[in-house]
Structures are given as structure tokens and as C-alpha cells.
Design an enzyme around this catalytic site. Sequence first.
Site, mmCIF file in Angstrom:
data_model
loop_
_atom_site.group_PDB
_atom_site.id
_atom_site.type_symbol
_atom_site.label_atom_id
_atom_site.label_comp_id
_atom_site.label_asym_id
_atom_site.label_seq_id
_atom_site.Cartn_x
_atom_site.Cartn_y
_atom_site.Cartn_z
ATOM 1 N N SER A 158 19.519 124.721 56.704
ATOM 2 C CA SER A 158 18.838 123.709 57.165
ATOM 3 C C SER A 158 19.266 123.822 58.294
ATOM 4 O O SER A 158 19.553 124.665 59.570
ATOM 5 C CB SER A 158 18.795 122.690 56.135
ATOM 6 N N ASP B 195 10.509 123.948 49.032
ATOM 7 C CA ASP B 195 10.736 123.342 50.056
ATOM 8 C C ASP B 195 9.944 122.518 50.805
ATOM 9 O O ASP B 195 9.161 123.084 51.498
ATOM 10 C CB ASP B 195 11.804 124.516 50.801
ATOM 11 N N HIS C 92 14.462 122.937 48.841
ATOM 12 C CA HIS C 92 15.822 122.438 50.004
ATOM 13 C C HIS C 92 17.391 122.573 49.357
ATOM 14 O O HIS C 92 17.743 121.606 49.245
ATOM 15 C CB HIS C 92 14.929 121.616 50.955
#
Length: 329
Positions: free
Chosen positions: A35, A124, A156
Amino acid sequence: MKVLAALLAATTVHAGEPLPALQAARDGTTVSGVSSGGYMAVQLHVAYSSRIAGAAVIAGGPYYCAQGSVFTALYNCMKPGRWTPVPAVSVLTAQAELLAASRAIDATSNLARSRAWLFTGGADHTVDPAVVHALRDFYAAYKAKVILVANAQAGHGMVTERAGNACDASESPFIVHCNYDAARELLRFLLGALAPPVAKASGRLIAFDQRRYAGDDARGLAMDDTGFVYVPERCAKERCRVHVAFHGCRQGAAEIGERFVREAGYNRWADTNALVIVYPQAIKRYSPLVFNPRGCWDWWGYTGPAYHMQRAPQIRAVMAMLDRLGASM
């Protein structure tokens, strides 16, 4: 005695000691991240493409995607839509070319010799797959060797074989077990064939004083006082390659303890493959000068407009860590 030895193995030193000077290998340094850590890995790779051989990114997007705007970061670069599309790759490569011409980053021609391993999860709902596809196109524009892995079930987070939440989860600690060892796959793609892992990591997980590398005011850069480095026993005596692993938002040690540095999956591959793993740490900040409420790495400009260049505070700090290890001089 065997029980005592097991307890001492893979222990953490919690004294905020200096980062060890290991005389690590100066070539083959690689990076990865989840991320915001994925965005940070891309920024480090592009800014120092003459020194960083490749990057692996889980749920991250292309270089300079946010273009200095938190709005663009939240919408165009995480959840793009009809009115907020992912920025055109041509726009982002044009910016990279301008920065390279001004020597704010390394020559982009280096990227043609690099590798990029990318991952997106179908479950996600934080970073849309379209963003990761744009990152693939960015690297492809520079002729890098790139592969994109799409897993329909993954949520995620850092993807592992066994550790963490259910595969489709997108919640703390943002580690998901999908019967897929992302650490193995990305290291194999970036570094080549790997020796089989150890059953249990046996090196030293060292908590080091990160303030030495973040300048006079680590807190002003939204970096924690302490970072981590995993050093296999053999790497205290021989030259080893270095891999930098960036956690994601709300995934630093201040949020989830040592779960990422122990459970992400890198350490057990490090022991048998002569690999030092560096785990820099970001942290939440709420000051008027630095607003980073989720402990993210800076990929939109909260540390200043040069956040994606060589002179970016966080990039300088990580490169100083690599200099100390001997991996980037």
C-alpha cells in the site's frame, strides 16, 4: 538447554542500538512494500534506479501518482472513478523525465535493467486493481521486466501462506493468509532462484535507532524513533544483499507491534539466501507541519513537495541506512 537456545534464537534487541555496519553487497539491493509502502518502494526505486535493482509492490500505484495532492491520492490513486481516473502514465513518465533531466532523480534509462513484481487482490477494496495495472504500464513504458499477479480472493495487506487474517480481509494487522507466500515469490522474481527456507528464522531481529538516519527531527518526518533490521548469522561475516521492506498504513510497529517484521515472511528466506532485511518504520503524526494520521509513508507530499525525489526526507533517511550497511555506496 535446547529450550533456552530456542528462546534465544531470532530474538529482538530492544536497546535502540546503532544499525550494524555489515559491508553488505553494493549491488542487487531491492525493495518492496504494501500500500503506502508500495508507493514508497516505487519512489525509492525510481529516485535511485542506479542503485536499486528492482521493486515489488502489493496494492500500490505508479510513480508521482498523487502529484502532491492528498485528494488525488485518496481518489485517483486508490479508488479511481469516472471523474477521478488514474493519472495517465504519459503524464507521470513526463514528470519523471523532467526530474531526471534536472538530476533530482537518477536517469530513467536505468529502469530498463530492473525488475518489478506487482500484486493486486480481487477483494482489495482499499486500492483498486486499476491502480496496480497503471503501475505495470509505468514500468512497461521504461522496458523494465515486470510481472503482475492478480489474486481474486486476496484483500488488502501483506499476503502470506499462513499468517494473519482470512485471505479476503482488509483490516489490522493487514496481513492475510491466502496459501500464497508473497515474500518468496517477489524475492524469487527480483533475485533469482532461492535456496529453501529455514523452518524457523534464527538470525537477529535488531531494533535500531532510526533517528540517526532521519536527521535532527525524526518526528517531523513522520518516522518512528526505532526501525528494524533482520540479520542472518552468516551476514555478520560475509557480504549479503539487502532488501528493504516497507509496511503499509496502520501497519508500523507503533500500531501492530512486531507482527509485520516477524510475520510478513521475509526472514525465513533471508537466513538461507544471504539476505539482510531492513524494515524502516513510519508513525502517526498530528502536528500542524506534518499531518499523517494513519502512519503512512509519504507518497502525496506531507513532508514537502520533494517527497518523491532523492532529496525527500524519508528517501534520504532510508538511503542513509543503506549507506551504513554498505549497500549503496
